[in-house]
Design a protein around this motif. Structure first.
Motif, PDB file in Angstrom:
ATOM      1  N   LEU A  74     -37.045 -32.659  16.315  1.00  0.00           N
ATOM      2  CA  LEU A  74     -37.344 -31.287  16.391  1.00  0.00           C
ATOM      3  C   LEU A  74     -36.254 -30.359  15.771  1.00  0.00           C
ATOM      4  N   GLY A  75     -35.044 -30.788  16.206  1.00  0.00           N
ATOM      5  CA  GLY A  75     -33.879 -29.756  15.404  1.00  0.00           C
ATOM      6  C   GLY A  75     -33.685 -29.968  14.186  1.00  0.00           C
ATOM      7  N   LYS A  76     -34.048 -31.269  13.549  1.00  0.00           N
ATOM      8  CA  LYS A  76     -33.965 -31.686  12.332  1.00  0.00           C
ATOM      9  C   LYS A  76     -35.211 -30.897  11.534  1.00  0.00           C
ATOM     10  N   SER A  77     -36.294 -30.789  11.993  1.00  0.00           N
ATOM     11  CA  SER A  77     -37.404 -30.241  11.538  1.00  0.00           C
ATOM     12  C   SER A  77     -37.301 -28.742  11.577  1.00  0.00           C
ATOM     13  N   LEU A  78     -36.823 -28.157  12.408  1.00  0.00           N
ATOM     14  CA  LEU A  78     -36.554 -26.699  12.583  1.00  0.00           C
ATOM     15  C   LEU A  78     -35.695 -26.319  11.642  1.00  0.00           C
ATOM     16  N   SER A  79     -34.536 -27.080  11.212  1.00  0.00           N
ATOM     17  CA  SER A  79     -33.451 -26.700  10.258  1.00  0.00           C
ATOM     18  C   SER A  79     -34.032 -26.848   8.770  1.00  0.00           C
ATOM     19  N   GLU A  80     -34.934 -27.719   8.838  1.00  0.00           N
ATOM     20  CA  GLU A  80     -35.569 -27.718   7.273  1.00  0.00           C
ATOM     21  C   GLU A  80     -36.724 -27.085   7.316  1.00  0.00           C
ATOM     22  N   ASN A  81     -37.163 -26.107   8.192  1.00  0.00           N
ATOM     23  CA  ASN A  81     -38.347 -25.364   8.318  1.00  0.00           C
ATOM     24  C   ASN A  81     -39.454 -26.133   8.092  1.00  0.00           C
ATOM     25  N   ASP A  82     -39.793 -27.121   8.717  1.00  0.00           N
ATOM     26  CA  ASP A  82     -40.578 -28.209   8.393  1.00  0.00           C
ATOM     27  C   ASP A  82     -41.794 -27.908   9.550  1.00  0.00           C
ATOM     28  N   LEU A  83     -42.081 -27.198  10.419  1.00  0.00           N
ATOM     29  CA  LEU A  83     -42.972 -26.966  11.474  1.00  0.00           C
ATOM     30  C   LEU A  83     -43.817 -26.017  11.472  1.00  0.00           C
ATOM     31  N   ASP A  84     -45.185 -26.415  11.091  1.00  0.00           N
ATOM     32  CA  ASP A  84     -46.094 -25.258  10.824  1.00  0.00           C
ATOM     33  C   ASP A  84     -46.781 -24.783  11.961  1.00  0.00           C
ATOM     34  N   ALA A  85     -46.655 -25.308  13.193  1.00  0.00           N
ATOM     35  CA  ALA A  85     -47.031 -24.836  14.467  1.00  0.00           C
ATOM     36  C   ALA A  85     -45.977 -25.314  15.397  1.00  0.00           C
ATOM     37  N   GLU A  86     -46.103 -24.545  16.544  1.00  0.00           N
ATOM     38  CA  GLU A  86     -45.203 -24.951  17.922  1.00  0.00           C
ATOM     39  C   GLU A  86     -45.494 -26.305  18.323  1.00  0.00           C
ATOM     40  N   TYR A  87     -44.532 -27.389  18.242  1.00  0.00           N
ATOM     41  CA  TYR A  87     -44.475 -28.673  18.336  1.00  0.00           C
ATOM     42  C   TYR A  87     -45.324 -29.024  19.667  1.00  0.00           C
ATOM     43  N   PHE A  88     -45.078 -28.387  20.926  1.00  0.00           N
ATOM     44  CA  PHE A  88     -45.279 -28.725  22.088  1.00  0.00           C
ATOM     45  C   PHE A  88     -46.950 -28.412  22.390  1.00  0.00           C
ATOM     46  N   THR A  89     -47.383 -27.318  21.760  1.00  0.00           N
ATOM     47  CA  THR A  89     -48.705 -26.782  21.776  1.00  0.00           C
ATOM     48  C   THR A  89     -49.750 -27.142  20.736  1.00  0.00           C
TER      49      THR A  89
END
Length: 149
Positions: A74-89
């Protein structure tokens, strides 16, 4: 010689007792999931985002309930701005109905992995998830979240 044997036996018993005490303090996969989501949704509902927080308490809570591997991913995805939605929901919005209605159904355990079913909410905006947990790091920790929608 007898005194050395006595101390060796006492040391062995003490190490077993402390190992049992450590494993006794670990929560079940269901309780781990429930405790995490109650805390996490409450934080999000307060406009706090634990995944990007620098607060020591947030990091401690995440480390308690989420596997190091998932946190790293998740840290890697956040640093790469690679999350379209909040992961846990798997959502962009958090609803009050979810915050106040977290339900975890008993799942199955196989080796170091457990699967539980999570339901957030009770109204039309109810969401269902499959949660995979791993106990390779001593206690059950969330290792994957899959939305059923």
């Amino acid at each position: 010689m007898k005194i050395t044997s006595f101390f060796a036996v006492m040391l062995f018993i003490a190490s077993i007792a402390s190992a049992n005490a450590a494993s006794a303090s670990c929560a079940s996969p269901e309780k781990t999931t429930s405790d995490f989501y109650h805390w996490y949704l409450h934080e999000l509902n307060q406009d706090k985002y634990p995944l990007t927080s620098t607060a020591a308490k947030d990091k401690q809570n995440l480390n308690q309930w989420v596997s190091p591997e998932l946190l790293q991913e998740l840290g890697k995805s956040l640093s790469e701005n690679d999350l379209d939605a909040e992961y846990f929901t798997d959502a962009q919005d958090i609803f009050d109905d979810w915050v106040n209605n977290v339900s975890v159904q008993k799942g199955e355990v196989a080796g170091h992995h457990a699967n539980v079913e999570l339901t957030l909410g009770v109204t039309k905006i109810k969401r269902d998830y499959d949660i995979t947990l791993d106990d390779s790091h001593g206690c059950w920790k969330i290792d994957q979240v899959t939305s059923k929608q």
